[in-house]
Write a protein that holds these residues in place. Sequence first.
Motif, PDB file in Angstrom:
ATOM      1  N   LEU A  67       0.646  -0.962  -0.206  1.00 29.92           N
ATOM      2  CA  LEU A  67       0.657   0.115   0.007  1.00 29.92           C
ATOM      3  C   LEU A  67       0.709   1.111   0.025  1.00 29.92           C
ATOM      4  N   GLU A  68       0.285   2.316  -0.491  1.00 28.30           N
ATOM      5  CA  GLU A  68       1.697   3.383  -0.380  1.00 28.30           C
ATOM      6  C   GLU A  68       0.660   4.673  -1.270  1.00 28.30           C
ATOM      7  N   ALA A  69       0.875   5.805  -0.793  1.00 23.19           N
ATOM      8  CA  ALA A  69       0.776   7.167  -0.810  1.00 23.19           C
ATOM      9  C   ALA A  69       1.684   7.928  -2.154  1.00 23.19           C
ATOM     10  N   GLY A  70       0.984   8.955  -2.413  1.00 19.18           N
ATOM     11  CA  GLY A  70       2.340   9.275  -3.856  1.00 19.18           C
ATOM     12  C   GLY A  70       1.791  10.937  -3.913  1.00 19.18           C
ATOM     13  N   PHE A  71       3.058  11.615  -4.176  1.00 21.56           N
ATOM     14  CA  PHE A  71       2.597  12.871  -3.968  1.00 21.56           C
ATOM     15  C   PHE A  71       3.729  13.573  -4.693  1.00 21.56           C
ATOM     16  N   GLY A  72       2.769  14.475  -5.987  1.00 22.21           N
ATOM     17  CA  GLY A  72       3.827  14.858  -7.279  1.00 22.21           C
ATOM     18  C   GLY A  72       3.024  16.138  -7.993  1.00 22.21           C
ATOM     19  N   ASP A  73       3.682  17.564  -8.144  1.00 25.03           N
ATOM     20  CA  ASP A  73       3.136  18.198  -9.206  1.00 25.03           C
ATOM     21  C   ASP A  73       1.313  18.690  -8.664  1.00 25.03           C
ATOM     22  N   GLY A  74       1.433  18.471  -7.431  1.00 31.28           N
ATOM     23  CA  GLY A  74       0.163  19.372  -6.664  1.00 31.28           C
ATOM     24  C   GLY A  74      -0.633  17.338  -6.811  1.00 31.28           C
ATOM     25  N   GLU A  75      -0.528  16.796  -7.142  1.00 28.27           N
ATOM     26  CA  GLU A  75      -1.454  15.866  -6.754  1.00 28.27           C
ATOM     27  C   GLU A  75      -0.608  14.783  -5.622  1.00 28.27           C
ATOM     28  N   GLU A  76      -2.047  14.517  -5.299  1.00 29.39           N
ATOM     29  CA  GLU A  76      -1.719  13.392  -4.043  1.00 29.39           C
ATOM     30  C   GLU A  76      -2.824  12.734  -3.928  1.00 29.39           C
ATOM     31  N   GLY A  77      -2.384  10.783  -4.602  1.00 37.03           N
ATOM     32  CA  GLY A  77      -3.183   9.735  -4.433  1.00 37.03           C
ATOM     33  C   GLY A  77      -2.738   8.811  -3.875  1.00 37.03           C
ATOM     34  N   TYR A  78      -2.943   7.482  -4.043  1.00 35.94           N
ATOM     35  CA  TYR A  78      -2.868   6.442  -2.888  1.00 35.94           C
ATOM     36  C   TYR A  78      -2.509   5.035  -4.610  1.00 35.94           C
ATOM     37  N   SER A  79      -2.660   3.732  -3.564  1.00 35.92           N
ATOM     38  CA  SER A  79      -1.954   2.739  -5.139  1.00 35.92           C
ATOM     39  C   SER A  79      -1.678   1.532  -4.305  1.00 35.92           C
ATOM     40  N   TRP A  80      -2.515   0.046  -4.429  1.00 33.17           N
ATOM     41  CA  TRP A  80      -2.064  -1.024  -4.323  1.00 33.17           C
ATOM     42  C   TRP A  80      -1.787  -2.044  -4.933  1.00 33.17           C
ATOM     43  N   ASP A  81      -1.236  -2.825  -4.171  1.00 28.93           N
ATOM     44  CA  ASP A  81      -0.640  -4.068  -5.691  1.00 28.93           C
ATOM     45  C   ASP A  81      -0.924  -5.100  -4.616  1.00 28.93           C
ATOM     46  N   ALA A  82      -1.032  -6.283  -4.947  1.00 29.38           N
ATOM     47  CA  ALA A  82      -1.417  -7.068  -3.430  1.00 29.38           C
ATOM     48  C   ALA A  82      -1.371  -8.468  -4.727  1.00 29.38           C
TER      49      ALA A  82
END
Length: 200
Positions: free
Chosen positions: A1-16
Amino acid sequence: LEAGFGDGEEGYSWDAQGWTGGDINRFWWKTEGEGDFGGKLHEAEVQALYSRAIAPFWDVQAGLRQDVRPAGDETTHLTVGVQGVAPYWFEMAAAAFLSTDGDLTARVEAEYDLRITQRLILQPRLEIDASASDIPKLEISSGLSSVEAGLRLRYEFRKEFAPYVGVESRRALGDTADYIEARGGEAEDTRFIVGLKAWF
Protein backbone atom coordinates in the motif's frame (compact mmCIF):
# COMPACT_ATOMS: atom_id res chain seq x y z
CA LEU A 1 0.00 0.00 0.00
CA GLU A 2 1.36 3.44 -0.79
CA ALA A 3 0.64 7.14 -1.14
CA GLY A 4 2.22 9.32 -3.81
CA PHE A 5 2.84 13.07 -3.89
CA GLY A 6 3.93 15.13 -6.88
CA ASP A 7 3.01 18.08 -9.11
CA GLY A 8 0.26 19.14 -6.73
CA GLU A 9 -1.49 15.75 -6.93
CA GLU A 10 -1.86 13.31 -4.08
CA GLY A 11 -3.00 9.77 -4.63
CA TYR A 12 -3.01 6.21 -3.34
CA SER A 13 -2.28 2.85 -4.88
CA TRP A 14 -2.18 -0.82 -3.96
CA ASP A 15 -0.51 -3.92 -5.34
CA ALA A 16 -1.35 -7.26 -3.72
CA GLN A 17 -1.20 -10.93 -4.55
CA GLY A 18 -1.59 -14.30 -2.90
CA TRP A 19 -1.91 -17.99 -3.58
CA THR A 20 -3.23 -21.26 -2.27
CA GLY A 21 -2.27 -24.79 -3.24
CA GLY A 22 0.76 -27.06 -3.27
CA ASP A 23 4.30 -26.92 -4.61
CA ILE A 24 3.31 -27.65 -8.24
CA ASN A 25 -0.27 -26.49 -8.79
CA ARG A 26 -1.63 -23.29 -7.28
CA PHE A 27 -4.42 -20.76 -7.58
CA TRP A 28 -3.09 -17.17 -7.65
CA TRP A 29 -5.00 -13.92 -7.27
CA LYS A 30 -3.54 -10.49 -8.02
CA THR A 31 -4.97 -7.00 -7.76
CA GLU A 32 -3.66 -3.48 -8.23
CA GLY A 33 -5.11 -0.02 -8.72
CA GLU A 34 -4.82 3.68 -7.99
CA GLY A 35 -6.89 6.77 -7.29
CA ASP A 36 -6.87 10.30 -5.88
CA PHE A 37 -7.29 11.18 -2.22
CA GLY A 38 -10.72 12.73 -1.88
CA GLY A 39 -11.43 11.90 -5.51
CA LYS A 40 -12.39 9.03 -7.72
CA LEU A 41 -10.74 5.73 -8.43
CA HIS A 42 -8.63 5.94 -11.60
CA GLU A 43 -8.50 2.25 -12.41
CA ALA A 44 -8.20 -1.19 -10.84
CA GLU A 45 -7.58 -4.72 -12.01
CA VAL A 46 -8.12 -8.19 -10.58
CA GLN A 47 -6.58 -11.40 -11.89
CA ALA A 48 -7.52 -15.03 -11.16
CA LEU A 49 -4.86 -17.46 -12.38
CA TYR A 50 -4.00 -21.15 -12.47
CA SER A 51 -0.28 -21.53 -11.83
CA ARG A 52 1.98 -24.52 -12.43
CA ALA A 53 5.65 -24.85 -11.49
CA ILE A 54 7.79 -25.57 -14.56
CA ALA A 55 11.25 -25.16 -12.99
CA PRO A 56 12.74 -24.28 -9.61
CA PHE A 57 11.55 -20.74 -8.74
CA TRP A 58 9.47 -20.41 -11.94
CA ASP A 59 5.72 -20.75 -12.58
CA VAL A 60 3.67 -20.45 -15.74
CA GLN A 61 0.29 -18.82 -15.15
CA ALA A 62 -2.96 -18.56 -17.11
CA GLY A 63 -6.40 -17.19 -16.35
CA LEU A 64 -8.53 -14.05 -16.47
CA ARG A 65 -7.96 -10.36 -15.76
CA GLN A 66 -10.79 -7.90 -15.17
CA ASP A 67 -10.19 -4.13 -15.46
CA VAL A 68 -12.49 -1.71 -13.64
CA ARG A 69 -12.69 1.98 -14.56
CA PRO A 70 -15.25 4.50 -13.23
CA ALA A 71 -15.56 5.90 -16.77
CA GLY A 72 -17.22 2.63 -17.74
CA ASP A 73 -14.50 1.10 -19.95
CA GLU A 74 -14.42 -2.24 -18.15
CA THR A 75 -12.47 -4.91 -19.99
CA THR A 76 -11.94 -8.65 -19.57
CA HIS A 77 -8.70 -10.32 -20.71
CA LEU A 78 -7.34 -13.80 -21.19
CA THR A 79 -3.95 -13.89 -19.46
CA VAL A 80 -0.82 -16.01 -19.98
CA GLY A 81 2.47 -15.32 -18.27
CA VAL A 82 5.43 -16.46 -16.18
CA GLN A 83 6.56 -15.42 -12.72
CA GLY A 84 9.71 -16.30 -10.83
CA VAL A 85 13.20 -15.48 -9.66
CA ALA A 86 15.94 -14.93 -12.26
CA PRO A 87 19.68 -15.44 -11.60
CA TYR A 88 21.10 -13.08 -8.96
CA TRP A 89 17.65 -13.03 -7.27
CA PHE A 90 15.85 -10.65 -9.58
CA GLU A 91 12.10 -11.14 -9.07
CA MET A 92 10.39 -11.03 -12.46
CA ALA A 93 6.95 -11.37 -14.00
CA ALA A 94 5.89 -11.15 -17.65
CA ALA A 95 2.39 -11.56 -19.04
CA ALA A 96 0.40 -11.14 -22.25
CA PHE A 97 -3.26 -10.05 -22.18
CA LEU A 98 -5.84 -10.62 -24.93
CA SER A 99 -8.99 -8.57 -24.34
CA THR A 100 -12.52 -9.43 -25.43
CA ASP A 101 -12.16 -6.56 -27.93
CA GLY A 102 -9.23 -8.39 -29.56
CA ASP A 103 -6.52 -6.06 -28.20
CA LEU A 104 -3.20 -7.71 -27.30
CA THR A 105 -1.03 -6.06 -24.66
CA ALA A 106 1.91 -7.14 -22.51
CA ARG A 107 3.61 -6.19 -19.26
CA VAL A 108 7.05 -6.98 -17.83
CA GLU A 109 8.01 -6.25 -14.23
CA ALA A 110 11.33 -6.68 -12.43
CA GLU A 111 12.57 -5.79 -8.95
CA TYR A 112 15.61 -6.52 -6.82
CA ASP A 113 16.28 -6.32 -3.08
CA LEU A 114 19.67 -4.78 -2.27
CA ARG A 115 20.40 -5.28 1.43
CA ILE A 116 22.22 -2.36 3.00
CA THR A 117 21.88 -3.93 6.45
CA GLN A 118 19.88 -6.90 7.72
CA ARG A 119 16.83 -4.62 8.10
CA LEU A 120 17.41 -1.74 5.66
CA ILE A 121 16.72 -2.70 2.04
CA LEU A 122 16.90 -0.68 -1.18
CA GLN A 123 14.62 -1.94 -3.94
CA PRO A 124 14.87 -0.77 -7.57
CA ARG A 125 11.79 -1.64 -9.62
CA LEU A 126 10.98 -1.43 -13.35
CA GLU A 127 7.73 -1.96 -15.25
CA ILE A 128 7.33 -1.82 -19.04
CA ASP A 129 4.01 -1.92 -20.91
CA ALA A 130 3.52 -2.62 -24.62
CA SER A 131 0.65 -3.06 -27.06
CA ALA A 132 0.30 -4.80 -30.42
CA SER A 133 -2.09 -2.12 -31.71
CA ASP A 134 -3.48 1.34 -30.97
CA ILE A 135 -6.24 1.48 -28.34
CA PRO A 136 -7.36 5.14 -28.45
CA LYS A 137 -10.16 4.78 -25.89
CA LEU A 138 -7.57 3.70 -23.31
CA GLU A 139 -4.94 6.19 -24.54
CA ILE A 140 -2.55 3.40 -25.52
CA SER A 141 -0.49 3.29 -28.73
CA SER A 142 1.15 0.35 -30.44
CA GLY A 143 4.68 -0.63 -29.46
CA LEU A 144 6.20 0.32 -26.12
CA SER A 145 3.55 2.48 -24.46
CA SER A 146 4.97 3.31 -21.02
CA VAL A 147 7.87 2.81 -18.63
CA GLU A 148 7.72 3.10 -14.85
CA ALA A 149 10.88 3.09 -12.73
CA GLY A 150 11.06 3.39 -8.97
CA LEU A 151 13.44 3.22 -6.04
CA ARG A 152 12.14 2.29 -2.58
CA LEU A 153 14.02 2.21 0.71
CA ARG A 154 12.30 0.08 3.34
CA TYR A 155 13.01 -0.86 6.93
CA GLU A 156 11.94 -4.31 8.08
CA PHE A 157 10.81 -4.09 11.68
CA ARG A 158 9.81 -7.69 10.99
CA LYS A 159 9.85 -9.64 7.73
CA GLU A 160 6.08 -9.23 7.61
CA PHE A 161 6.03 -5.48 8.31
CA ALA A 162 8.20 -2.97 6.45
CA PRO A 163 7.37 0.73 5.89
CA TYR A 164 9.23 2.48 3.08
CA VAL A 165 9.88 5.76 1.30
CA GLY A 166 10.95 6.28 -2.28
CA VAL A 167 10.62 7.99 -5.61
CA GLU A 168 8.90 6.79 -8.78
CA SER A 169 8.85 8.10 -12.33
CA ARG A 170 6.35 7.23 -15.04
CA ARG A 171 6.79 8.12 -18.69
CA ALA A 172 4.38 7.54 -21.57
CA LEU A 173 6.04 6.80 -24.92
CA GLY A 174 5.17 7.47 -28.56
CA ASP A 175 1.56 8.17 -29.42
CA THR A 176 0.54 7.20 -25.89
CA ALA A 177 2.19 10.42 -24.72
CA ASP A 178 0.34 12.34 -27.47
CA TYR A 179 -3.02 10.92 -26.30
CA ILE A 180 -2.35 12.03 -22.72
CA GLU A 181 -1.09 15.48 -23.68
CA ALA A 182 -4.06 16.03 -26.02
CA ARG A 183 -6.46 15.87 -23.05
CA GLY A 184 -4.22 18.18 -20.98
CA GLY A 185 -2.38 15.50 -19.03
CA GLU A 186 1.33 15.03 -18.37
CA ALA A 187 3.23 12.38 -20.31
CA GLU A 188 5.90 12.23 -17.60
CA ASP A 189 5.32 12.23 -13.86
CA THR A 190 7.69 11.90 -10.90
CA ARG A 191 6.32 11.27 -7.42
CA PHE A 192 7.61 10.96 -3.87
CA ILE A 193 6.06 7.90 -2.25
CA VAL A 194 5.55 6.49 1.24
CA GLY A 195 4.13 3.05 1.79
CA LEU A 196 3.95 -0.23 3.63
CA LYS A 197 4.98 -3.69 2.48
CA ALA A 198 3.38 -6.49 4.46
CA TRP A 199 2.67 -10.18 4.14
CA PHE A 200 1.14 -13.00 6.14
